[in-house]
Scaffold this motif. Structure first.
Motif, PDB file in Angstrom:
ATOM      1  N   VAL A  13       0.906  -1.276  -0.108  1.00 20.69           N
ATOM      2  CA  VAL A  13       0.009  -0.002   0.085  1.00 20.69           C
ATOM      3  C   VAL A  13       0.963   1.187   0.044  1.00 20.69           C
ATOM      4  N   ARG A  14       0.495   1.916  -0.927  1.00 23.05           N
ATOM      5  CA  ARG A  14       1.303   3.390  -1.035  1.00 23.05           C
ATOM      6  C   ARG A  14       0.248   4.468  -0.209  1.00 23.05           C
ATOM      7  N   PHE A  15       1.274   4.987   0.869  1.00 22.00           N
ATOM      8  CA  PHE A  15       0.505   6.041   1.537  1.00 22.00           C
ATOM      9  C   PHE A  15       1.752   7.223   2.127  1.00 22.00           C
ATOM     10  N   GLY A  16       1.019   8.355   1.971  1.00 23.07           N
ATOM     11  CA  GLY A  16       2.016   9.360   2.497  1.00 23.07           C
ATOM     12  C   GLY A  16       3.356   9.354   2.063  1.00 23.07           C
ATOM     13  N   GLY A  17       3.695   8.893   0.702  1.00 20.81           N
ATOM     14  CA  GLY A  17       4.924   8.758   0.461  1.00 20.81           C
ATOM     15  C   GLY A  17       5.820   7.498   0.576  1.00 20.81           C
TER      16      GLY A  17
END
Length: 135
Positions: A13-17
């Motif tokens: 999961v990609r989240f907040g960089g």
């Protein structure tokens, strides 16, 4: 898309960089979800629930529900509670949410086919690095 969006990729999961570990179906990601394909559907989904193991991680949000020893997830398509959080004892097929491994330490319940489930369309995103999501 904004940096505040959770984006599921085959790598996590990609989240907040950041890229966080996440479990997806053994069939990978698909835009054509079918019963029994073991795949995770691609699309825009909303978080409708958050479950966590209080003995392993701190409460990630005020609305998160603790996973206890008797907590299960119904995976029996013939059951009226299919694709829902249920409690033991439970006579239908189910998945134990409290496990020895960290797979279900943090569970995001998505709105894919929920709350009115159809067979084969259960969708939970899980992380085996739950502390990363709390930063």
């Amino acid at each position: 898309m904004t940096p505040a969006d959770l984006v599921l990729t085959p790598l996590g999961v990609r989240f907040g960089g950041r890229l966080l570990p996440c479990s997806i179906g053994k069939g990978g990601l698909t835009t054509a979800k079918r019963e029994g394909d073991g795949a995770t559907p691609v699309g825009t989904h909303h978080i409708v629930g958050l479950l966590y193991r209080p003995d392993r991680i701190r409460r990630p949000a005020s609305w998160a529900e603790a996973i206890g020893p008797g907590d299960l997830w119904s995976d029996d398509s013939r059951d009226i509670a299919y694709n829902h959080h249920v409690r033991a004892p439970y006579g239908h097929s189910h998945e134990a949410l409290r496990r020895a491994d960290p797979l279900y330490d943090l569970v995001l319940v998505m709105d894919w086919n929920w709350p009115n489930a159809r067979p084969g369309d259960c969708l939970l995103y899980t992380s085996d690095a739950a502390d990363d999501l709390l930063c």
